[in-house]
Structure formats: C-alpha cells, structure tokens
Design a protein around this motif. Structure first.
Motif, short mmCIF file in Angstrom:
data_model
loop_
_atom_site.label_atom_id
_atom_site.label_comp_id
_atom_site.label_asym_id
_atom_site.label_seq_id
_atom_site.Cartn_x
_atom_site.Cartn_y
_atom_site.Cartn_z
N MET A 1 0.82 -1.19 0.00
CA MET A 1 0.00 0.00 0.00
C MET A 1 0.85 1.23 0.00
O MET A 1 2.03 1.18 0.26
N THR A 2 0.24 2.35 -0.30
CA THR A 2 0.98 3.59 -0.25
C THR A 2 1.13 4.02 1.18
O THR A 2 0.53 3.50 2.09
N GLY A 3 1.98 5.04 1.41
CA GLY A 3 2.27 5.45 2.78
C GLY A 3 1.11 6.14 3.45
O GLY A 3 1.00 6.11 4.66
N GLU A 4 0.22 6.81 2.72
CA GLU A 4 -0.86 7.54 3.36
C GLU A 4 -2.03 6.61 3.61
O GLU A 4 -2.51 5.94 2.72
N ARG A 5 -2.49 6.57 4.86
CA ARG A 5 -3.61 5.71 5.21
C ARG A 5 -4.55 6.46 6.12
O ARG A 5 -4.12 7.20 6.97
N PRO A 6 -5.87 6.24 5.92
CA PRO A 6 -6.74 6.76 6.94
C PRO A 6 -6.46 6.04 8.22
O PRO A 6 -6.05 4.91 8.26
N GLY A 7 -6.66 6.59 9.17
CA GLY A 7 -6.50 5.78 10.28
C GLY A 7 -6.75 6.46 11.59
O GLY A 7 -6.80 7.58 11.74
N LEU A 136 13.67 -2.70 1.32
CA LEU A 136 12.39 -2.02 1.24
C LEU A 136 11.73 -2.39 -0.08
O LEU A 136 12.19 -1.99 -1.15
N ALA A 137 10.66 -3.18 -0.01
CA ALA A 137 9.95 -3.62 -1.21
C ALA A 137 8.65 -2.84 -1.36
O ALA A 137 7.90 -2.67 -0.40
N ALA A 138 8.37 -2.38 -2.59
CA ALA A 138 7.20 -1.53 -2.85
C ALA A 138 7.16 -0.36 -1.88
O ALA A 138 6.18 -0.14 -1.17
N PRO A 139 8.24 0.43 -1.81
CA PRO A 139 8.38 1.39 -0.72
C PRO A 139 7.52 2.63 -0.87
O PRO A 139 7.12 3.04 -1.96
N SER A 140 7.25 3.21 0.27
CA SER A 140 6.61 4.51 0.36
C SER A 140 7.23 5.24 1.53
O SER A 140 7.99 4.64 2.30
N TYR A 141 6.94 6.51 1.65
CA TYR A 141 7.37 7.23 2.84
C TYR A 141 6.32 8.29 3.17
O TYR A 141 5.61 8.79 2.29
N ALA A 142 6.19 8.59 4.45
CA ALA A 142 5.18 9.54 4.90
C ALA A 142 5.40 10.90 4.24
O ALA A 142 6.50 11.44 4.28
N GLY A 143 4.35 11.42 3.62
CA GLY A 143 4.46 12.69 2.92
C GLY A 143 4.96 12.56 1.51
O GLY A 143 5.12 13.57 0.81
N GLY A 144 5.20 11.33 1.05
CA GLY A 144 5.71 11.12 -0.29
C GLY A 144 4.62 11.09 -1.34
O GLY A 144 3.44 11.29 -1.04
N PRO A 145 4.97 10.82 -2.60
CA PRO A 145 3.99 10.78 -3.69
C PRO A 145 2.90 9.74 -3.42
O PRO A 145 3.17 8.67 -2.87
N GLN A 146 1.68 10.08 -3.80
CA GLN A 146 0.54 9.18 -3.65
C GLN A 146 -0.18 9.02 -4.97
O GLN A 146 -0.22 9.95 -5.79
N GLU A 147 -0.76 7.86 -5.19
CA GLU A 147 -1.51 7.59 -6.41
C GLU A 147 -2.97 7.99 -6.21
O GLU A 147 -3.64 7.46 -5.31
N PRO A 148 -3.50 8.93 -6.98
CA PRO A 148 -4.87 9.41 -6.77
C PRO A 148 -5.91 8.29 -6.77
O PRO A 148 -6.82 8.30 -5.95
N ALA A 149 -5.78 7.32 -7.67
CA ALA A 149 -6.77 6.25 -7.74
C ALA A 149 -6.77 5.41 -6.46
O ALA A 149 -7.84 4.99 -5.98
N VAL A 150 -5.59 5.20 -5.90
CA VAL A 150 -5.50 4.42 -4.66
C VAL A 150 -6.03 5.24 -3.49
O VAL A 150 -6.71 4.72 -2.60
N PRO A 241 3.09 4.02 -10.25
CA PRO A 241 4.04 5.11 -10.51
C PRO A 241 4.48 5.86 -9.26
O PRO A 241 5.67 6.21 -9.14
N ALA A 242 3.58 6.11 -8.33
CA ALA A 242 3.96 6.84 -7.11
C ALA A 242 5.01 6.06 -6.32
O ALA A 242 5.93 6.66 -5.74
N HIS A 243 4.89 4.75 -6.30
CA HIS A 243 5.87 3.94 -5.57
C HIS A 243 7.19 3.87 -6.32
O HIS A 243 8.25 3.78 -5.71
N HIS A 244 7.13 3.89 -7.66
CA HIS A 244 8.38 3.99 -8.43
C HIS A 244 9.12 5.28 -8.05
O HIS A 244 10.34 5.28 -7.88
N ALA A 245 8.37 6.37 -7.94
CA ALA A 245 8.99 7.64 -7.57
C ALA A 245 9.58 7.58 -6.17
O ALA A 245 10.71 8.05 -5.94
N CYS A 246 8.85 6.98 -5.24
CA CYS A 246 9.38 6.81 -3.88
C CYS A 246 10.65 5.97 -3.90
O CYS A 246 11.63 6.28 -3.21
N ALA A 247 10.63 4.90 -4.68
CA ALA A 247 11.78 3.99 -4.74
C ALA A 247 13.02 4.72 -5.23
O ALA A 247 14.12 4.56 -4.68
#
Length: 303
Positions: A1-7, A136-150, A241-247
C-alpha cells in the motif's frame, strides 16, 4: 500500500531520537503488545514488516528461500494479533520500540513491504547504524507521492466500513484495488493465500484516526545519507508510478542504496514471485555480510 492511510491512536508517550532503547524481555511472542512470529533457522536474525491489512502470516512461505537466517516477523499495530496504537504513540515511538526489541533478539537485517517500509524507514532514520542492512519492497514514505486512484479507494473503504460495518464487504472492496492487487490477481495461489490473511483483518483502524500518527509528519528521506549500510529498494516493473517515484528517491538518498526492478511483477512483487524476489534479497544480505566484515566503523555522513 501507499504510505498515506486513513487511520487512531490509543497509548504511549513520544520518545526522543537517539540510541535504541533497552528492551525489557516480555512473554515469548510478544513485544510490548505486538505479536511476534519466529521461524526456524540459525544465523543472523532478519525482521520482517508486513503491508497494510496483512500480518506476519504472509512471511513463513518465503523463509524457505532464505536458509541460513533466523527469521522473526511482527504484527504491526491494528494488524494480526497485535494491539492498536496507544494514546500519543506515534511513528517515532513505534520505531524505537521495534528497534530495541529487534536488537535484543539478535536481529541484524530488516525486510519490509509496502506500508511496512514507512515503519522501517523511521527505524533507519532514527537508528541509522543499528542494523547491517535494509530491504524495502514496494516502498513509500510519509508525505511522499501518492496515487490518486488508490487514495480514492482508501476513502471508499472508510465510507463502506462506517456505513455497513461488514469486514467481508470491506475486504472484498480492498482486494478489488487493481493497482495494489493486480499482480496477485493473476496468480491464483498467491491471491488465495493473501486473501486468507486479509480476510482476518478487523478494520478497526477505520473507526477513528487509526494509523494517522504513523503517517504524519513527513519523513525526511534525505537524512538517509546517514545510513552507512547496504539498502536494497525492490519494485516490480508494473509497480504503481507513485511507488516507483518513492523507490528512486529512497535509493538515491542512501549511500548504499540500490534499486532493483523485478520483471513481470506489480506492487506486491515479494509475494507474487517470491523465488525470484528472494534471490535478489539473498544476494543483498550476502553483500551486507561482506560489507560488515570490511566495516571501518565509520558511520554514514550527511552534507
């Protein structure tokens, strides 16, 4: 999943940065309320951190591809058999807790997937020379790029859960997110195994602020320049794509960062093609062992 999550957060005071805290041994299989699964094996310890809605149950089938190591996996807060976040417990506190217990358990390497990479990055940023390698596989980071559809899918999940309270419907909607699960969808055995794990997720984090304390504030990824050990970033060639950018950002920031792309896989490459993915991870761990034997004791340096 991407780094941003409701929670939402329920206990623990924020801890300051610095050396990993001394962990007090708790009951077997428990790190201060976080459930731990231990695999068989000898050798250096490897800690595995799962993705969102998953648990440590996803990892044991992969461990047969990495003999010669002692594997441990933890259920992150809100997941598996672990407690939720405590009141005022944030990403820094969780990273310190995990680092302290992992070091005491003899862990030398950390492997993380998707959301688990946000936690692993916090550990690396706060304790840059504590471990011998990071994966780090399929990486994300807090505040990083996010995929709008996700991001829209996450919102739909929250609305559905709050409207129906049905774990089954929420799970079905989540696993219909093709950017995340498209790669396992075309691999029936992998999809079935993952669905069995996610099917046990309670979705309680969607009732409040949930995991938000783990996703704010933004992580200063450029500070990975202080990490002196090998850091492998692994993505599928069909990755979001957002995770590629994070990677790319993560790999470029760490002195020992290496980006590897696994052909024919998507977001969950580690689970889609575990044999091929673990060959890359095994070579990385071997390089890390060699790096450690040649270590001069110099920590990473930032400009």
């Amino acid at each position: 999943m991407t780094g941003e999550r409701p929670g939402a957060s329920e206990g623990g005071e924020r801890r300051a940065g610095g050396p990993a805290p001394e962990a007090v041994p708790g009951p077997s299989g428990d790190w201060d309320g976080l459930a731990v699964t231990g695999g068989r094996g000898d050798g250096p310890g490897v800690l595995w951190l799962h993705g969102y809605t998953m648990s440590s149950e996803i990892w044991p089938p992969l461990w047969e591809h990495l003999p010669g190591y002692r594997h441990l996996a933890v259920d992150l807060p809100w997941h598996g058999r672990s407690r939720p976040l405590r009141a005022r417990e944030d990403r820094a506190a969780l990273a310190d807790l995990l680092a302290g217990h992992a070091l005491r358990a003899g862990v030398r390497h950390v492997v993380a997937l998707s959301f688990g990479t946000v936690v692993a990055l916090e550990m690396a940023l706060r304790h840059p020379d504590a471990f011998d390698s990071w994966t780090l596989a399929a990486p994300s980071y807090a505040g990083g790029p996010q995929e709008p559809a996700v991001e829209r899918h996450y919102l739909d999940l929250t609305l559905l859960h709050r409207r129906t309270g049905s774990p089954e419907l929420t799970t079905a909607l989540w696993m219909s997110c093709r950017p995340i699960f498209g790669g396992v969808a075309v691999r029936p055995a992998a999809r079935s195994a993952l669905a069995a794990v996610i099917g046990g997720h309670a979705w309680d984090e969607l009732d409040g602020t949930g995991m938000r304390p783990l996703l704010e504030p933004r992580q200063p990824v450029t500070r990975l320049c202080a990490v002196p050990v090998p850091l492998l970033v692994l993505v599928g060639d069909g990755e979001i794509p957002a995770h590629h950018a994070c990677a790319r950002t993560i790999a470029a920031a760490a002195p020992g960062g290496v980006l590897r792309v696994l052909p024919g896989t998507g977001h969950l490459a580690l689970l889609e093609e575990p044999r091929a993915a673990l060959e890359v991870v095994a070579a990385h761990l071997d390089r890390a062992s060699s790096h450690r034997s040649q270590d001069t004791g110099q920590a990473g340096r930032c400009p």
